[in-house]
Design a protein around this motif. Structure first.
Motif, short mmCIF file in Angstrom:
data_model
loop_
_atom_site.label_atom_id
_atom_site.label_comp_id
_atom_site.label_asym_id
_atom_site.label_seq_id
_atom_site.Cartn_x
_atom_site.Cartn_y
_atom_site.Cartn_z
N GLY A 326 0.80 -1.21 0.00
CA GLY A 326 0.00 0.00 0.00
C GLY A 326 0.83 1.26 0.00
O GLY A 326 2.04 1.24 -0.28
N GLU A 327 0.16 2.36 0.34
CA GLU A 327 0.78 3.67 0.32
C GLU A 327 0.54 4.39 1.64
O GLU A 327 -0.47 4.16 2.31
N GLN A 328 1.44 5.30 1.95
CA GLN A 328 1.31 6.12 3.14
C GLN A 328 -0.01 6.88 3.15
O GLN A 328 -0.60 7.11 4.21
N SER A 329 -0.50 7.24 1.98
CA SER A 329 -1.74 8.01 1.87
C SER A 329 -2.98 7.23 2.29
O SER A 329 -4.05 7.81 2.44
N GLY A 330 -2.85 5.91 2.47
CA GLY A 330 -3.97 5.12 2.95
C GLY A 330 -4.50 4.08 1.99
O GLY A 330 -5.45 3.37 2.31
N HIS A 331 -3.89 3.96 0.80
CA HIS A 331 -4.22 2.80 -0.04
C HIS A 331 -3.64 1.56 0.62
O HIS A 331 -2.42 1.45 0.77
N ILE A 332 -4.49 0.65 1.02
CA ILE A 332 -4.04 -0.61 1.62
C ILE A 332 -4.53 -1.74 0.71
O ILE A 332 -5.73 -1.91 0.52
N VAL A 333 -3.58 -2.48 0.16
CA VAL A 333 -3.90 -3.54 -0.78
C VAL A 333 -3.67 -4.88 -0.11
O VAL A 333 -2.57 -5.17 0.35
N MET A 334 -4.71 -5.69 -0.06
CA MET A 334 -4.64 -7.03 0.53
C MET A 334 -5.15 -8.01 -0.51
O MET A 334 -6.36 -8.20 -0.65
N THR A 335 -4.24 -8.60 -1.26
CA THR A 335 -4.65 -9.40 -2.41
C THR A 335 -5.34 -10.70 -2.03
O THR A 335 -5.88 -11.38 -2.91
N ASP A 336 -5.34 -11.06 -0.75
CA ASP A 336 -6.18 -12.18 -0.32
C ASP A 336 -7.65 -11.82 -0.48
O ASP A 336 -8.51 -12.72 -0.57
N TYR A 337 -7.95 -10.52 -0.49
CA TYR A 337 -9.33 -10.05 -0.55
C TYR A 337 -9.62 -9.20 -1.78
O TYR A 337 -10.71 -9.30 -2.35
N THR A 338 -8.69 -8.32 -2.15
CA THR A 338 -9.00 -7.27 -3.12
C THR A 338 -7.95 -7.20 -4.21
O THR A 338 -6.85 -7.73 -4.08
N THR A 339 -8.29 -6.49 -5.28
CA THR A 339 -7.37 -6.30 -6.39
C THR A 339 -6.77 -4.90 -6.41
O THR A 339 -5.91 -4.61 -7.24
N THR A 340 -7.21 -4.05 -5.52
CA THR A 340 -6.73 -2.67 -5.45
C THR A 340 -6.90 -2.17 -4.02
O THR A 340 -7.37 -2.92 -3.16
N GLY A 341 -6.50 -0.94 -3.76
CA GLY A 341 -6.71 -0.39 -2.43
C GLY A 341 -8.18 -0.38 -2.07
O GLY A 341 -9.03 -0.05 -2.89
#
Length: 450
Positions: A326-341
């Motif tokens: 993810g990014e410091q700005s708050g995009h959190i990517v968890m590919t177990d669940y999602t394809t993007t932030g």
């Protein structure tokens, strides 16, 4: 092939100005339709979502016209979070997903983001090919093969049901009072409903969009309102989303902020302890704080850095087998669940940690001490290249020399706005200010600032 209209996250600009015009959106839709239309008898399907900007109607109609002209059937979802488009593109077996949003930008901006049939954002190469098709003659469908368009009412509900499945099994939010700030944006209905259905007492703000107030004094880029509501209501935690809900900022019970770096640090150590973390670390961008890197290293975990943009984070995660980034700005990517932030699902993961540990938000939201970081933006005039000027390059070289062994310097052009971003990290606050202000002054004095 060099991209001309695509930036770090799709196409973005001021609404009704190039490239965010109806005629360009129509041609962009036609080119994307031609690029993704498969051979054979299988119906060609596109899903389109948007946030709450007034210009979304204009761009939605223009894209629909272009797509149907090449034989694509368009399913219009209305206001839904950006991550919902990634999820629904794949789950609905669509050829293409499109989100109309400028994310955290003000209402006068808008953007167009593309997702492939696997639910992931397009590669640079795919975007370049779509641009190439735009520049040539579009191969339109025969009259009998023109696509249809219809509105879909249950897309948001499908995403909401999926989001709830990512919360720890058998757990509920009963007893937690949660402030959720939806930024008057795409998640203004989905986020409060999901939290309430999981058992929370919900205090929802930023849920009255009027086409103009998206991200205006609210959301992840302006948390003062949510912080005040937490303190007034005695809430346990705050979840602040941006206009398209692909990023999140967490506020503790005192209204204090935790950015994406702190959230990733928490998830990484928890996942490592439960042997859920893949790749023995996480992927973040060059903007992530040096304190995060030191914290992870102290726990035997690695930090892999990429250029700015959650799309580049995801590409690196997929290539290396990581499942957290993810990014410091708050995009959190968890590919177990999602394809993007995904701001909502990341928020649910934080709430899940609160429920499972019984700890307060303040005890979970600060994992490491940040190295002092200063970021300043300098707006520049169109058609200029500030970073190519000799005086600016000299100032950057001098700053790097002064920071040698004490910190780091990052200078970059924004991929979504005409801004030069000047960021430095250093334990010495005075030196930090001097090096950043020195570079900013050189850019401004060069006569290229807008």
């Amino acid at each position: 092939m060099t991209r001309k209209i695509f930036g770090t996250d799709g196409v973005r600009g001021k609404a009704n100005s190039y490239p965010m015009t109806a005629d360009l959106a129509l041609r962009l839709g036609a080119a994307a339709g031609r690029y993704f239309r498969r051979d054979g008898s299988t119906p060609h399907r596109v899903v389109i979502g948007k946030d709450t900007r007034l210009s979304g109607y204009m761009l939605e109609n223009a894209l629909t016209a272009g797509l149907t002209s090449t034989g694509m059937n368009v399913h219009l979802l209305g206001p839904v979070p950006t991550p919902a488009i990634g999820f629904l593109t794949h789950s609905m077996r669509a050829d293409l997903g499109i989100m109309i949003s400028a994310s955290h930008n003000p209402a006068h901006d808008n953007g167009i983001k593309f997702f492939g049939p696997d639910g992931f954002k397009l590669s640079d190469e795919a975007e370049a090919e779509i641009e190439r098709l735009m520049e040539g003659e579009i191969d339109y469908a025969r009259p009998e093969n023109i696509g249809r368009a219809r509105r879909i009412d249950d897309g948001r509900r499908g995403y909401m049901e999926f989001a709830k499945t990512t919360f720890p099994q058998g757990r509920k939010l009963t007893g937690l009072k949660v402030v959720v700030d939806c930024a008057n944006g795409a998640a203004y209905r989905a986020a409060p409903d999901v939290l309430w259905e999981l058992g929370a007492e919900v205090i929802a703000i930023g849920t009255s969009p009027d086409g103009y107030n998206i991200n205006d004094g609210c959301g992840s880029t302006n948390t003062a309102l949510a912080s005040r509501r937490i303190r007034e209501a005695g809430a346990d935690v705050g979840i602040c989303l941006d206009g398209d809900a692909d990023r999140v900022i967490i506020l503790d019970e005192n209204g204090e902020l935790a950015d994406g770096d702190q959230i990733m640090a928490l998830f990484a150590t928890r996942w490592a302890e439960s042997q859920r973390l893949k790749g023995n670390g996480l992927v973040a961008t060059v903007m992530s704080n040096l304190g995060l890197e030191r914290y992870l290293s102290g726990h035997g975990l690695a930090l892999e850095r990429t250029p700015v943009g959650d799309r580049y984070v995801v590409e690196r995660m997929r290539a290396g087998g990581w499942n957290l980034g993810g990014e410091q700005s708050g995009h959190i990517v968890m590919t177990d669940y999602t394809t993007t932030g995904d701001g909502l699902i990341a928020g649910l993961q934080f709430l899940g940690a609160m429920v499972e540990t019984g700890m307060r938000a303040s005890e979970l939201s600060v994992s490491f001490e940040r190295v002092p970081q200063l970021l300043k933006n300098v707006r520049y005039a169109a058609g200029t290249e500030p970073l190519s000027l000799a005086n600016v390059q000299s100032a950057i070289e001098a700053a790097e020399a002064r920071l040698q062994g004490q910190g780091r310097l990052l200078i970059r052009k924004s991929g979504t706005e005409p801004l030069i971003r000047v960021m430095a990290e250093c334990e010495d606050d005075a030196l930090l200010t001097q090096v950043v202000d020195g570079i900013v002054a050189e850019v401004e004095s060069a006569g290229v600032a807008a």
